[in-house]
Scaffold this motif. Structure first.
Motif, PDB file in Angstrom:
ATOM      1  N   LYS A 249      41.818  43.373  32.265  1.00 14.64           N
ATOM      2  CA  LYS A 249      40.623  43.472  32.972  1.00 14.64           C
ATOM      3  C   LYS A 249      40.309  42.476  33.728  1.00 14.64           C
ATOM      4  O   LYS A 249      40.733  41.221  33.698  1.00 14.64           O
ATOM      5  CB  LYS A 249      39.730  43.356  31.470  1.00 14.64           C
ATOM      6  N   PRO A 250      39.820  42.821  34.778  1.00  9.25           N
ATOM      7  CA  PRO A 250      39.178  41.751  35.963  1.00  9.25           C
ATOM      8  C   PRO A 250      38.208  40.585  35.106  1.00  9.25           C
ATOM      9  O   PRO A 250      37.482  40.969  34.046  1.00  9.25           O
ATOM     10  CB  PRO A 250      38.387  42.533  36.757  1.00  9.25           C
ATOM     11  N   PHE A 251      38.306  39.663  35.508  1.00  6.35           N
ATOM     12  CA  PHE A 251      37.724  38.447  34.756  1.00  6.35           C
ATOM     13  C   PHE A 251      37.223  37.355  36.121  1.00  6.35           C
ATOM     14  O   PHE A 251      37.630  37.233  37.003  1.00  6.35           O
ATOM     15  CB  PHE A 251      38.432  37.804  34.062  1.00  6.35           C
ATOM     16  N   LEU A 252      36.049  36.857  35.575  1.00  5.49           N
ATOM     17  CA  LEU A 252      35.189  35.680  36.495  1.00  5.49           C
ATOM     18  C   LEU A 252      36.122  34.400  36.101  1.00  5.49           C
ATOM     19  O   LEU A 252      36.441  34.113  34.817  1.00  5.49           O
ATOM     20  CB  LEU A 252      33.826  35.593  36.139  1.00  5.49           C
ATOM     21  N   TYR A 253      36.345  33.400  37.008  1.00  7.11           N
ATOM     22  CA  TYR A 253      36.974  32.312  36.837  1.00  7.11           C
ATOM     23  C   TYR A 253      36.479  31.263  38.134  1.00  7.11           C
ATOM     24  O   TYR A 253      35.759  31.781  38.784  1.00  7.11           O
ATOM     25  CB  TYR A 253      38.334  32.361  36.604  1.00  7.11           C
ATOM     26  N   ARG A 254      36.659  29.978  37.591  1.00  7.68           N
ATOM     27  CA  ARG A 254      36.107  28.909  38.727  1.00  7.68           C
ATOM     28  C   ARG A 254      37.530  28.439  39.208  1.00  7.68           C
ATOM     29  O   ARG A 254      38.361  27.791  38.360  1.00  7.68           O
ATOM     30  CB  ARG A 254      35.295  28.022  37.797  1.00  7.68           C
ATOM     31  N   ASP A 255      37.457  28.493  40.658  1.00  4.47           N
ATOM     32  CA  ASP A 255      38.762  27.934  41.239  1.00  4.47           C
ATOM     33  C   ASP A 255      38.647  26.391  41.319  1.00  4.47           C
ATOM     34  O   ASP A 255      37.725  25.771  41.045  1.00  4.47           O
ATOM     35  CB  ASP A 255      38.978  28.594  42.481  1.00  4.47           C
ATOM     36  N   ASP A 256      39.588  25.681  41.848  1.00  4.08           N
ATOM     37  CA  ASP A 256      40.047  24.442  42.034  1.00  4.08           C
ATOM     38  C   ASP A 256      38.731  23.748  42.982  1.00  4.08           C
ATOM     39  O   ASP A 256      38.339  22.612  42.762  1.00  4.08           O
ATOM     40  CB  ASP A 256      41.246  23.920  42.434  1.00  4.08           C
ATOM     41  N   ASP A 257      38.267  24.608  43.740  1.00  4.85           N
ATOM     42  CA  ASP A 257      37.122  24.200  44.530  1.00  4.85           C
ATOM     43  C   ASP A 257      35.720  24.604  44.183  1.00  4.85           C
ATOM     44  O   ASP A 257      34.528  23.962  44.702  1.00  4.85           O
ATOM     45  CB  ASP A 257      37.150  24.974  45.930  1.00  4.85           C
ATOM     46  N   GLY A 258      35.662  24.848  43.039  1.00  8.37           N
ATOM     47  CA  GLY A 258      34.342  25.054  42.146  1.00  8.37           C
ATOM     48  C   GLY A 258      33.829  26.438  42.418  1.00  8.37           C
ATOM     49  O   GLY A 258      32.744  26.558  42.143  1.00  8.37           O
ATOM     50  N   GLU A 259      34.395  27.148  43.229  1.00 10.77           N
ATOM     51  CA  GLU A 259      33.690  28.427  43.562  1.00 10.77           C
ATOM     52  C   GLU A 259      34.155  29.420  42.610  1.00 10.77           C
ATOM     53  O   GLU A 259      35.249  29.407  41.757  1.00 10.77           O
ATOM     54  CB  GLU A 259      34.379  29.022  44.782  1.00 10.77           C
ATOM     55  N   LEU A 260      33.271  30.365  41.935  1.00  7.42           N
ATOM     56  CA  LEU A 260      33.553  31.423  41.033  1.00  7.42           C
ATOM     57  C   LEU A 260      34.096  32.649  41.935  1.00  7.42           C
ATOM     58  O   LEU A 260      33.798  32.969  42.810  1.00  7.42           O
ATOM     59  CB  LEU A 260      31.895  31.987  40.572  1.00  7.42           C
ATOM     60  N   ARG A 261      35.103  33.079  41.224  1.00 10.34           N
ATOM     61  CA  ARG A 261      35.926  34.061  42.030  1.00 10.34           C
ATOM     62  C   ARG A 261      35.979  35.242  40.816  1.00 10.34           C
ATOM     63  O   ARG A 261      35.761  34.815  39.669  1.00 10.34           O
ATOM     64  CB  ARG A 261      37.187  33.632  42.257  1.00 10.34           C
ATOM     65  N   VAL A 262      36.419  36.465  41.060  1.00  3.57           N
ATOM     66  CA  VAL A 262      36.863  37.385  40.321  1.00  3.57           C
ATOM     67  C   VAL A 262      38.445  37.613  40.539  1.00  3.57           C
ATOM     68  O   VAL A 262      38.717  37.949  41.845  1.00  3.57           O
ATOM     69  CB  VAL A 262      36.049  38.789  40.378  1.00  3.57           C
ATOM     70  N   PHE A 263      39.057  37.709  39.338  1.00  5.34           N
ATOM     71  CA  PHE A 263      40.505  38.154  39.543  1.00  5.34           C
ATOM     72  C   PHE A 263      40.704  39.304  38.929  1.00  5.34           C
ATOM     73  O   PHE A 263      40.369  39.845  37.963  1.00  5.34           O
ATOM     74  CB  PHE A 263      41.519  37.099  38.663  1.00  5.34           C
TER      75      PHE A 263
END
Length: 653
Positions: A298-312
């Protein structure tokens, strides 16, 4: 009240909590979304506006604040229209110091998970959000003074809730009014968490660093369930769970099973024992496949190392085994939220959403109920449609709720669809259905030039209801016309209780109809429709785990008869199909009108060298009548006293 400025999402989340507590915990006043990047992440771009039903929790919240907030959003009624999504920012929550004795443990996160509530971590891996404590699900307590005497309904209606991308050091104890009962349901052993659920309540991408029990403390009925891409270090205790499907996971030990327990690609899974014991011992109910034939997480939201929310958005894979929590390029694609349109119920219509999709945007559906006079139309390949907090779609003009074009790679995940009136011909349609003159009369194509077997369109955690919240009517709930489609955890349900329920009220012929070729279903739940629950017209179909209950409410045998055959089969492979395989199928009956109603076969299929069925059972749950055969003319009747005949393989040769 917090003294932080309202420009921080931490502050906004805590202000929302404070407002709820001041208002007495009214759910509608509680959640508040983050409109700016999380404090401490540097110069991250602001988060989008996710609307009022999404809440971000971070380490600035005390455990008391977290527990009070979770308790304020976990008490929705079964058919409420409220929806809640809770995200935990990367961090550690609660203390593990008292793990050996939950009764005296202090400073733990401890709350129940309610209807229409999704709790997810925002880490790149489950361990990035560690919860010392438990977010758990308990059965309905019918008899507080003698809970062991009231097995029903127990967990039979513990639907529509989920957790994902979290790690737990399990420390569980009773909460709220449960703690004051003479025999609290929420008591758990040290290092154990309870998730006593039935359908539409998945656990995905979780790391449980202890034991997991999936039934009530006093053995109450349960009819689950689904666990995928997860690790349970200790024992999974299933107790009264009638069936369960576990996919691509790792377990320390698996304990128990009632009728149909299926594992595919699970490290630590028990060996297959389905069928009668050679030495006269207990009948086996477990089926284990070494790998899962096709998966797409399932795709999911996560916070990357720079603080941006992204969808994987994970890639599709074949022959998988064990959990895979990688987010590198080989595992999938990391998508910027700049590429998404974030929709909100009450603000957006089908027209506004479709404009964004036509422009090439992906789509996030924030929690709420979307009333749609036209379907959401997903036409571009590799589009991600991600629902949060059980975002729900309902058609208002006899239309479908969502349709896709015949293009590869679309990912539809985390949505609930409710039928409405006037009647819809179909609610979710994958690909265009060809006219009978193109298909030889059976509705399916012979080959699809744009389908990509390496990039299948995927439906993940898609749940359809006909009746329940209100009167709804739909001929077919989910229709799959495209080739190379993956259905991963789908529940199509013609309601047997709730609002607008009756043989002439919430009408629905079929739950799932598959016309495309090379369609795979992993975890398929289809229940209570008035004709065949599932029809498979396409070639090279595969099902790993199937759970189905026949309709409870036929008023007479005459009203429920398929031509010259008694009743309708639940799982029907069309006569023209030459290649189909299915494993781990359970079909149950409970005809409650006091009439001796029968179906000739739970499963109907052609035979031949390309047809293979394994591990099938039919079960008499209660009521009258029953199922005469498991598959075609094979298998004993399931009639009376919890009869559960099995057929190990079919054709038998």
């Amino acid at each position: 009240m917090s003294t932080m400025t309202p420009h921080s999402p931490r502050a906004r989340g805590r202000l929302g909590l404070a407002a709820a507590l001041i208002a007495g915990g009214a759910a509608a006043a509680v959640p508040t979304s983050a409109a700016a990047g999380t404090a401490g992440h540097g110069a991250a771009a602001p988060d989008p506006d996710f609307g009022p039903n999404v809440t971000f929790v971070d380490e600035s919240w005390s455990t008391d604040e977290i527990n009070e907030f979770l308790d304020s959003v976990n008490d929705e009624e079964e058919f409420s229209q409220a929806r809640h999504q809770v995200f935990f920012e990367p961090g550690t929550y609660g203390s593990a110091a008292g793990a050996d004795d939950p009764t005296t443990a202090e400073n733990i996160v401890n709350a129940e998970l309610g209807y229409y509530e999704s709790v997810d971590g925002l880490g790149a891996a489950p361990g990035d959000v560690l919860i010392n404590g438990a977010i758990h699900v308990e059965p309905h307590v019918e008899c507080p003074d003698t809970p062991w005497a009231c097995q029903g309904p127990g967990s039979l209606t513990r639907f529509w809730r989920s957790m994902g991308n979290l790690a737990f050091d399990p420390i569980q104890r009773p909460t709220a009014e449960d703690a004051a009962r003479p025999f609290p349901a929420g008591v758990a052993a040290p290092h154990q968490m309870r998730f006593a659920v039935s359908q539409a309540a998945p656990l995905r991408r979780v790391d449980i660093r202890g034991d997991l029990t999936v039934f009530g403390r006093f053995g109450e009925y349960a009819s689950g369930g689904y666990l995928a891409n997860s690790r349970v270090a200790g024992t999974v205790q299933t107790g009264s769970q009638q069936q369960w499907y576990t996919r691509d996971s790792s377990v320390g030990t698996w304990d128990g099973g009632v009728w149909n327990m299926v594992f595919s690609g699970v490290d630590g899974a028990p060996a297959t024992d389905f069928g009668p014991s050679a030495d006269g011992g207990p009948v086996g109910v477990k089926t284990s496949l070494p790998t899962t034939p096709a998966t797409r997480e399932k795709p999911f939201l996560y916070r990357d190392d720079d603080g941006e929310l992204r969808v994987f958005a994970p890639h599709a894979r074949t022959g998988t085994r064990g959990p895979n929590w990688s987010i590198d390029e080989a595992a999938g694609e990391s998508l910027s939220l700049d590429d998404f349109y974030v929709a909100q119920a009450g603000r957006d219509t089908a027209a506004s959403i479709n404009r964004q999709l036509r422009a090439g945007k992906h789509l996030i559906l924030t929690p709420g109920v979307y009333e749609l006079a036209d379907p959401i139309r997903v036409k571009n390949p590799d589009t991600v449609v991600l629902g949060l907090g059980y975002a729900s779609l309902t058609p208002t003009d006899g239309n479908a709720a969502l349709v896709t074009a015949d293009v590869p790679g679309i990912q539809i995940a985390g949505i609930t669809v409710d039928a409405n009136v006037p009647e819809s011909e179909v609610l979710v349609q994958v690909g265009k259905k060809c006219p009978p003159s193109w298909t030889g009369g059976h509705g399916r194509r012979h080959g699809h030039p744009v389908a990509d077997p390496a990039d299948p369109t995927t439906l993940t955690d898609v749940f359809v209801r006909v009746g329940g919240p209100w009167t709804g009517k739909a001929v077919t709930s989910i229709e799959v016309n495209s080739d190379h489609v993956l259905l991963d955890h789908v529940w199509a349900w013609r309601a047997d209780h709730g609002n607008g329920v009756g043989w002439e009220e919430n009408t629905g012929a079929h739950g799932v109809v598959v016309n495309g070729d090379h369609v795979t279903a992993t975890g398929l739940f289809v229940e209570h429709y008035q004709e065949e629950q599932t029809i498979w017209n396409g070639e090279d179909g595969r099902t790993v785990f199937y759970q189905s209950e026949l309709p409870y409410d036929p008023p007479s045998q005459e009203a429920w008869t398929d031509g010259d055959r008694l009743g309708y089969a639940s799982y029907r492979v069309a006569d023209h199909v030459r290649r189909h395989e299915a494993v781990g199928l359970g079909v149950y009956s409970y005809f409650w009108n006091g009439v001796d109603i029968r179906t000739d076969s739970a499963i109907r299929t052609p035979t031949g060298t390309g047809i293979s069925f394994r591990s099938m059972t039919s079960v008499f749950l209660n009521g009258s009548g029953g199922i005469n055969h498991v598959v075609n003319d094979e298998g004993d009747p399931a009639v009376g006293s919890f009869a559960a005949p099995q057929v190990v393989s079919y054709p038998t040769d």
